[in-house]
Motif scaffolding. Sequence first.
Motif, PDB file in Angstrom:
ATOM      1  N   ALA A  64       0.894  -1.410   0.126  1.00  0.00           N
ATOM      2  CA  ALA A  64       0.182   0.007  -0.137  1.00  0.00           C
ATOM      3  C   ALA A  64       0.858   1.279  -0.145  1.00  0.00           C
ATOM      4  CB  ALA A  64      -1.044   0.049   1.133  1.00  0.00           C
ATOM      5  N   GLY A  65       1.893   1.337   0.744  1.00  0.00           N
ATOM      6  CA  GLY A  65       2.833   2.336   1.092  1.00  0.00           C
ATOM      7  C   GLY A  65       3.535   2.565  -0.529  1.00  0.00           C
ATOM      8  N   LEU A  66       4.028   1.550  -1.101  1.00  0.00           N
ATOM      9  CA  LEU A  66       4.379   1.609  -2.549  1.00  0.00           C
ATOM     10  C   LEU A  66       3.830   2.021  -3.383  1.00  0.00           C
ATOM     11  CD1 LEU A  66       6.775  -1.439  -2.304  1.00  0.00           C
ATOM     12  CD2 LEU A  66       7.595   0.929  -2.141  1.00  0.00           C
ATOM     13  N   HIS A  67       2.340   1.789  -3.608  1.00  0.00           N
ATOM     14  CA  HIS A  67       1.429   2.092  -4.323  1.00  0.00           C
ATOM     15  C   HIS A  67       1.304   3.602  -4.431  1.00  0.00           C
ATOM     16  CE1 HIS A  67      -2.012   2.048  -7.032  1.00  0.00           C
ATOM     17  NE2 HIS A  67      -2.863   2.750  -6.079  1.00  0.00           N
ATOM     18  N   ARG A 114       8.600  15.475  -1.335  1.00  0.00           N
ATOM     19  CA  ARG A 114       7.872  15.732   0.025  1.00  0.00           C
ATOM     20  C   ARG A 114       7.327  14.369   0.565  1.00  0.00           C
ATOM     21  NH1 ARG A 114       4.302  19.998  -0.217  1.00  0.00           N
ATOM     22  NH2 ARG A 114       6.121  21.350  -0.775  1.00  0.00           N
ATOM     23  N   TYR A 115       6.541  13.801  -0.327  1.00  0.00           N
ATOM     24  CA  TYR A 115       5.593  12.666   0.175  1.00  0.00           C
ATOM     25  C   TYR A 115       6.018  11.136  -0.269  1.00  0.00           C
ATOM     26  CZ  TYR A 115       2.478  16.743   1.226  1.00  0.00           C
ATOM     27  OH  TYR A 115       2.045  17.722   1.861  1.00  0.00           O
ATOM     28  N   GLU A 116       6.907  11.014  -1.406  1.00  0.00           N
ATOM     29  CA  GLU A 116       7.090   9.810  -2.021  1.00  0.00           C
ATOM     30  C   GLU A 116       7.775   8.775  -0.939  1.00  0.00           C
ATOM     31  OE1 GLU A 116       9.140   7.627  -5.554  1.00  0.00           O
ATOM     32  OE2 GLU A 116       9.825   9.432  -5.115  1.00  0.00           O
ATOM     33  N   ARG A 117       8.841   9.388  -0.224  1.00  0.00           N
ATOM     34  CA  ARG A 117       9.263   8.707   0.772  1.00  0.00           C
ATOM     35  C   ARG A 117       8.540   8.191   1.754  1.00  0.00           C
ATOM     36  NH1 ARG A 117      14.861  10.408   3.802  1.00  0.00           N
ATOM     37  NH2 ARG A 117      15.231   8.578   4.709  1.00  0.00           N
ATOM     38  N   MET A 118       7.735   9.485   2.308  1.00  0.00           N
ATOM     39  CA  MET A 118       6.991   9.324   3.459  1.00  0.00           C
ATOM     40  C   MET A 118       6.044   8.030   3.392  1.00  0.00           C
ATOM     41  SD  MET A 118       3.978  11.973   4.834  1.00  0.00           S
ATOM     42  CE  MET A 118       2.807  11.725   3.579  1.00  0.00           C
ATOM     43  N   TRP A 119       5.370   7.898   2.261  1.00  0.00           N
ATOM     44  CA  TRP A 119       4.453   6.989   1.866  1.00  0.00           C
ATOM     45  C   TRP A 119       5.038   5.572   1.939  1.00  0.00           C
ATOM     46  CZ3 TRP A 119      -0.451   6.892   2.824  1.00  0.00           C
ATOM     47  CH2 TRP A 119      -1.240   8.065   2.702  1.00  0.00           C
ATOM     48  N   ARG A 120       6.047   5.565   1.506  1.00  0.00           N
ATOM     49  CA  ARG A 120       6.915   3.965   1.547  1.00  0.00           C
ATOM     50  C   ARG A 120       7.124   3.743   3.160  1.00  0.00           C
ATOM     51  NH1 ARG A 120      11.808   5.271  -1.724  1.00  0.00           N
ATOM     52  NH2 ARG A 120      10.943   6.449  -3.014  1.00  0.00           N
ATOM     53  N   SER A 121       7.662   4.737   3.887  1.00  0.00           N
ATOM     54  CA  SER A 121       7.841   4.614   5.206  1.00  0.00           C
ATOM     55  C   SER A 121       6.330   4.250   6.043  1.00  0.00           C
ATOM     56  CB  SER A 121       8.520   5.754   5.689  1.00  0.00           C
ATOM     57  OG  SER A 121       9.727   5.955   5.059  1.00  0.00           O
ATOM     58  N   LEU A 122       5.446   4.961   5.506  1.00  0.00           N
ATOM     59  CA  LEU A 122       4.305   4.962   6.495  1.00  0.00           C
ATOM     60  C   LEU A 122       3.593   3.740   6.134  1.00  0.00           C
ATOM     61  CD1 LEU A 122       2.591   6.782   8.042  1.00  0.00           C
ATOM     62  CD2 LEU A 122       1.099   7.440   6.165  1.00  0.00           C
ATOM     63  N   GLY A 123       3.705   3.218   4.791  1.00  0.00           N
ATOM     64  CA  GLY A 123       3.130   1.878   4.624  1.00  0.00           C
ATOM     65  C   GLY A 123       3.739   0.805   5.676  1.00  0.00           C
ATOM     66  N   LEU A 124       4.848   0.778   5.613  1.00  0.00           N
ATOM     67  CA  LEU A 124       5.795  -0.303   6.327  1.00  0.00           C
ATOM     68  C   LEU A 124       5.586  -0.202   7.789  1.00  0.00           C
ATOM     69  CD1 LEU A 124       7.515  -2.801   6.437  1.00  0.00           C
ATOM     70  CD2 LEU A 124       9.377  -1.306   6.388  1.00  0.00           C
ATOM     71  N   LEU A 125       5.558   1.154   8.217  1.00  0.00           N
ATOM     72  CA  LEU A 125       5.555   1.520   9.747  1.00  0.00           C
ATOM     73  C   LEU A 125       4.193   1.169  10.181  1.00  0.00           C
ATOM     74  CD1 LEU A 125       7.783   4.458   9.893  1.00  0.00           C
ATOM     75  CD2 LEU A 125       8.304   2.080  10.835  1.00  0.00           C
ATOM     76  N   ALA A 135       2.073  -0.971   8.914  1.00  0.00           N
ATOM     77  CA  ALA A 135       1.772  -2.563   9.260  1.00  0.00           C
ATOM     78  C   ALA A 135       2.536  -2.980  10.328  1.00  0.00           C
ATOM     79  CB  ALA A 135       2.331  -3.101   7.827  1.00  0.00           C
ATOM     80  N   ALA A 136       3.674  -2.380  10.593  1.00  0.00           N
ATOM     81  CA  ALA A 136       4.453  -2.945  11.740  1.00  0.00           C
ATOM     82  C   ALA A 136       3.689  -2.522  13.039  1.00  0.00           C
ATOM     83  CB  ALA A 136       5.809  -2.298  11.778  1.00  0.00           C
ATOM     84  N   LEU A 137       2.986  -1.426  13.016  1.00  0.00           N
ATOM     85  CA  LEU A 137       2.198  -1.177  14.292  1.00  0.00           C
ATOM     86  C   LEU A 137       0.940  -2.083  14.438  1.00  0.00           C
ATOM     87  CD1 LEU A 137       1.478   0.867  16.466  1.00  0.00           C
ATOM     88  CD2 LEU A 137       0.112   2.180  14.697  1.00  0.00           C
ATOM     89  N   ILE A 138       0.273  -2.420  13.170  1.00  0.00           N
ATOM     90  CA  ILE A 138      -0.924  -3.117  13.322  1.00  0.00           C
ATOM     91  C   ILE A 138      -0.267  -4.593  13.788  1.00  0.00           C
ATOM     92  CG2 ILE A 138      -2.429  -4.713  11.827  1.00  0.00           C
ATOM     93  CD1 ILE A 138      -2.587  -1.956  10.115  1.00  0.00           C
ATOM     94  N   VAL A 139       0.786  -5.268  13.331  1.00  0.00           N
ATOM     95  CA  VAL A 139       1.448  -6.418  13.773  1.00  0.00           C
ATOM     96  C   VAL A 139       1.590  -6.298  15.241  1.00  0.00           C
ATOM     97  CG1 VAL A 139       3.487  -8.018  13.677  1.00  0.00           C
ATOM     98  CG2 VAL A 139       2.206  -7.208  11.529  1.00  0.00           C
ATOM     99  N   ILE A 140       2.364  -5.239  15.700  1.00  0.00           N
ATOM    100  CA  ILE A 140       2.606  -5.237  17.406  1.00  0.00           C
ATOM    101  C   ILE A 140       1.184  -4.981  18.007  1.00  0.00           C
ATOM    102  CG2 ILE A 140       3.334  -3.582  18.832  1.00  0.00           C
ATOM    103  CD1 ILE A 140       5.914  -2.711  17.039  1.00  0.00           C
ATOM    104  N   LEU A 141       0.215  -4.503  17.499  1.00  0.00           N
ATOM    105  CA  LEU A 141      -1.079  -4.384  18.187  1.00  0.00           C
ATOM    106  C   LEU A 141      -1.855  -5.733  18.267  1.00  0.00           C
ATOM    107  CD1 LEU A 141      -2.372  -0.918  17.084  1.00  0.00           C
ATOM    108  CD2 LEU A 141      -1.353  -1.362  19.337  1.00  0.00           C
ATOM    109  N   MET A 142      -1.411  -6.575  17.348  1.00  0.00           N
ATOM    110  CA  MET A 142      -2.107  -7.953  17.166  1.00  0.00           C
ATOM    111  C   MET A 142      -1.539  -8.665  18.164  1.00  0.00           C
ATOM    112  SD  MET A 142      -2.986  -8.109  13.003  1.00  0.00           S
ATOM    113  CE  MET A 142      -2.119  -9.930  13.024  1.00  0.00           C
ATOM    114  N   TYR A 143      -0.287  -8.697  18.354  1.00  0.00           N
ATOM    115  CA  TYR A 143       0.218  -9.411  19.511  1.00  0.00           C
ATOM    116  C   TYR A 143       0.551  -8.804  20.555  1.00  0.00           C
ATOM    117  CZ  TYR A 143       0.557 -12.055  15.136  1.00  0.00           C
ATOM    118  OH  TYR A 143       0.232 -12.724  14.095  1.00  0.00           O
TER     119      TYR A 143
END
Length: 171
Positions: free
Chosen positions: A16-19, A150-161, A163-171
């Motif tokens: 999603a972030g890469l898209h 301004r936003y391309e790198r932010m979206w890549r990072s935001l997608g991964l981070l 998802a990582a937050l969701i994984v942390i909250l799931m466990y």
Amino acid sequence: MQLIGALLVLIAGLWAGLHMASRYANRPKQLRQLRHALQRLETEIVYGYTPLSEAFARLAIHAAPPFASLFERMSASLRQSGSGSAADCWEREWSRAWEYTALRATDREVLLQLGRTLGVSDREDQMKHLHLAMRQLQAEEETAKEEQARYERMWRSLGLLGAALIVILMY
């Protein structure tokens, strides 16, 4: 099983972030391609005295996707009898192709304004409208480059981070 689920969530977030980042990366490139296509159109109309249907067919040969198929359909549409004016064909084909581009509503308005003048006035007037559209698209391209930086790198990072937050909250 949990590991596979976490991996799938990370992959989905990264995708999603890469898209979203690719939308910011593709817009300046597509605006530049469109400006070049309009320059070719100007050459065909003003200097080559080429009818619009043939000019669009020639543009389709040199244009990159998604614009090649757009110009090809415009050419075919103009060749059909009873398909309407050039402005009608321009607007109809742009509305069909719009979802395949990374362009925004401001870009669309510039293109629709240009389409209203194609085939209606003399070569000099069409040349002026083409120059105006190219200048407006160049300004949009500069804005798009700033947004990309301004936003391309932010979206890549935001997608991964994200998802990582969701994984942390799931466990």
